[in-house]
Design an enzyme around this catalytic site. Structure first.
Site, short mmCIF file in Angstrom:
data_model
loop_
_atom_site.label_atom_id
_atom_site.label_comp_id
_atom_site.label_asym_id
_atom_site.label_seq_id
_atom_site.Cartn_x
_atom_site.Cartn_y
_atom_site.Cartn_z
N GLU A 59 0.81 -1.22 0.00
CA GLU A 59 0.00 0.00 0.00
C GLU A 59 0.85 1.29 0.00
OE1 GLU A 59 -2.50 -0.79 3.35
OE2 GLU A 59 -3.58 -2.35 2.25
N ASP A 71 0.78 5.93 6.77
CA ASP A 71 -0.53 5.44 6.33
C ASP A 71 -1.31 4.88 7.52
OD1 ASP A 71 -2.69 4.04 5.32
OD2 ASP A 71 -1.57 3.00 3.76
#
Ligand code: AMP
Length: 622
Positions: A183, A205
């Site tokens: 990601e 994140d």
């Protein structure tokens, strides 16, 4: 056009290659279009599919918003955060099980099984439902499209079993995986950081269920992940839990312990908590309102941002500890970073923004929607893999070390954590007993020194060695990690040429047999699924016909003979009634009769149109 299209024939569906962010809380898809990635959504929709599944008493499972809407009324049959279960075993979930309102067990392969309404489902099967719904939303953005293949993102911390489980989910959903991408790596692409000349970047994140931080370097257009760190058990859900605790504390005097532990109460509290958290990102205070008539509860309570921030502060501190470790692994001081990027819905929390700015010593990037960044980056990666024009080289790292158990139970590490992939490492092993004809290998993943403290990814045996004195055999074991981070191992005895190809079947993975059975179940249910679709289409058709009759009621009343008038009214009533049920044959014959009975009205209307046309009126006027 910038679409990635394959084999577009006249009338044939447009075959698109998309990027999918398969999230713990939400999932969404994006496509590269006109030189930039765009989120795929139907008009008026955000494109976001809540990663939630509800199993109604009858009919197909609900996925997304519809499923989430069932959370309060039907908590026992509504599954959240399935991604946390992918590729994991019961032992991995200690401490988390108490928060999950559904029954979980483990089958003989160590694969988790979740029981809902007397049926069991594995995490890949459940994730497949979410992937399918995400693809359906993506396809609905076009008139006629189907998914050719997809880049799917996973947290950087996902180990081999978790990545493999993600692949299994895609296969069960009928999606060809082009690449599994971390990601944070995808997020950095969405920000176009590849177009920077040189620099070092931190990607922070914080999503619903996981936290990842990655340190990336960019040199001459080449992207390298220097280090990753994170916590698979930390995210916005934990912020929600903090508010749920606050609610429970406040209600402790008012509700019984039983009510406070009731699944319906907990789900309602959880939804109210998330709403409160989101409101506090823009407002200094928010009034939580819980109304549960079943237990006679109508409760209001004001929460201030200050109070919320005080309670989540230790959680935010934990993310900063991860950042510190990632920087240490990369050998970088915060002041050496050129840019900081925030990703994930939870980075909208003002305290998170303030702390990251303070820690890294510069304002973070927040220009893109933090919910969309990963999917956008996945689409950018898809574009690159399909031979797009962006001239970048992406390198990922393996998040955990990989090695073999040696005699005595220690670990011999072949591939160190944070090695860039793809990579291959070969190491020599030998026999330790005279005439030994085989060697057992245990492939392990983790940072601990003893194999028992690491995760075993699989065992294999090299057999058929010719008799040799101890120490004479020369066995070369090669670990190869491909660009998706998946491991294959080969072992070869050099003097005799005896060789074994090992399929690393990860612990907590679906066996080929399981997979086939699940795919078969999908085919077996295909006709049922088809029938459901047909019922829905026929109901829609009847709905349109009923509207048309209603619109022309005056013409019917004035111009139809009494018999036709009655037949039409009766057929309309029967068709309308048939739509209350789900019986395909009944609905189909009601539709046919209705169609037949509406012919006289159609003739009357047509007559009217023709007369109008003869009188020189346009069709619109009659
Ligand atoms: P993601 O996994 O990136 O989709 O992030 C989802 C998480 O972000 C969930 O925990 C949401 O509650 C949270 N979230 C979304 N919007 C906001 C907001 N405005 N303020 C705080 N948290 C948010």
């Amino acid at each position: 056009m910038g679409y990635i299209e394959l084999d577009v024939l006249d009338g044939a569906p447009r075959r698109i290659v998309i990027g999918i962010d398969l999230g713990t809380t939400n999932s969404l898809a994006a496509l590269w279009e006109d030189d930039r990635p765009v989120i795929l959504r139907q008009e008026g929709s955000s494109g976001i599919i809540p990663s939630v599944i509800n199993f109604p008493a009858e009919g197909a499972p609900l996925v997304g918003k519809q499923a989430r809407a069932q959370a309060v009324v039907d908590p026992q049959h509504t599954l959240f955060s399935v991604k946390r279960l992918l590729g994991r075993g019961l032992a991995d979930l200690r401490g988390e099980l108490k928060d999950l309102p559904y029954a979980i067990s483990e089958n003989a392969n160590g694969v988790l099984e979740i029981e809902v309404r007397g049926q069991t489902y594995t995490p890949p099967e459940l994730s497949a439902l979410i992937l399918r719904a995400t693809c359906d939303e993506a396809c609905a953005a076009f008139e006629n499209a189907e998914i050719a293949s997809a880049v799917i993102t996973v947290p950087a911390y996902f180990d081999d079993a978790q990545r493999q489980a993600t692949r299994d989910a895609a296969r069960l959903a009928g999606i060809e995986v082009l690449r599994i991408v971390n990601e944070p790596t995808a997020a950095s692409l969405a920000y176009g950081l590849d177009q920077k000349g040189e620099g070092t970047v931190a990607i922070y994140d914080l999503g619903g269920g996981t936290f990842d931080v990655s340190i990336l370097s960019i040199e001459g257009g080449v992207f390298r992940v220097l280090a990753t760190n994170g916590d698979t058990q930390l995210g916005g859900d934990d912020f929600d839990r903090v508010i749920v605790e606050l609610i429970r504390e406040d209600l402790a005097g008012e509700l019984s312990a039983e009510d406070l532990a009731d699944p319906a109460f907990l789900q309602a509290a959880r939804l109210a908590a998330e709403k409160c958290k989101i409101a506090l990102s823009s407002d200094p205070r928010h009034e939580v309102h819980l109304s549960l008539p079943d237990i006679g509860l109508n409760w209001r309570h004001r929460v201030t941002r200050e109070e919320f921030e005080k309670r989540i502060s230790p959680l935010v501190d934990r993310t900063m500890d991860c950042c510190r470790r990632a920087l240490a692994d990369a050998g970088i001081e915060p002041s050496e970073l050129d840019e900081v990027v925030l990703v994930g819905g939870s980075t909208r929390v003002p305290l998170v923004r303030a702390r990251t700015e303070e820690f890294f010593g510069r304002p973070p990037h927040t220009e893109l929607n933090p919910d969309e960044v990963v999917a956008l980056g996945a689409a950018a990666q898809a574009q690159v893999l399909m031979g797009g024009t962006r001239d970048i080289l992406l390198m990922d790292v393996t998040p955990l070390s990989l090695g073999l158990e040696t005699v005595g139970g220690a670990v011999s590490k072949l591939i160190e954590r944070n090695s860039t992939v793809p990579c291959s490492v070969t190491e020599g092993f030998t026999t330790y007993v005279d005439g030994q004809s085989g060697i057992d290998f245990n492939i392990v993943q983790g940072e601990r020194e003893m194999a028992a403290d690491c995760r075993s990814l699989g065992r294999f045996k090299l057999t058929g060695l010719p008799p040799m004195p101890a120490g004479m055999a020369r066995v070369a074991v090669c670990f190869h990690i491909d660009a998706n981070g998946l491991l294959t191992v080969t072992a070869k005895e050099e003097t005799s040429g005896v060789r074994t190809e090992i399929e690393v079947s990860p612990s907590h993975g679906l066996s080929e047999g399981d997979m086939e059975a699940m795919l078969q179940a999908g085919f077996d249910n295909a006709s049922e699924d088809f029938d459901r679709r047909r019922v829905a289409d026929l109901k829609a058709e009847i709905g349109t016909m009923l509207l048309a009759v209603k619109k022309n009621q005056t013409a019917a009343d004035e111009k139809l003979d009494p018999e036709s008038h009655k037949e039409l009214a009766d057929a309309a009533a029967r068709a309308s009634k048939a739509c209350d049920g789900d019986d395909l044959d009944e609905i189909r014959s009601a539709r046919d009769e209705f169609e037949q009975a509406s012919l006289p009205l159609a003739a009357v209307l047509m007559d009217h149109v023709v007369k109008g046309a003869i009188q020189g009126k346009s069709l619109d006027e009659v």
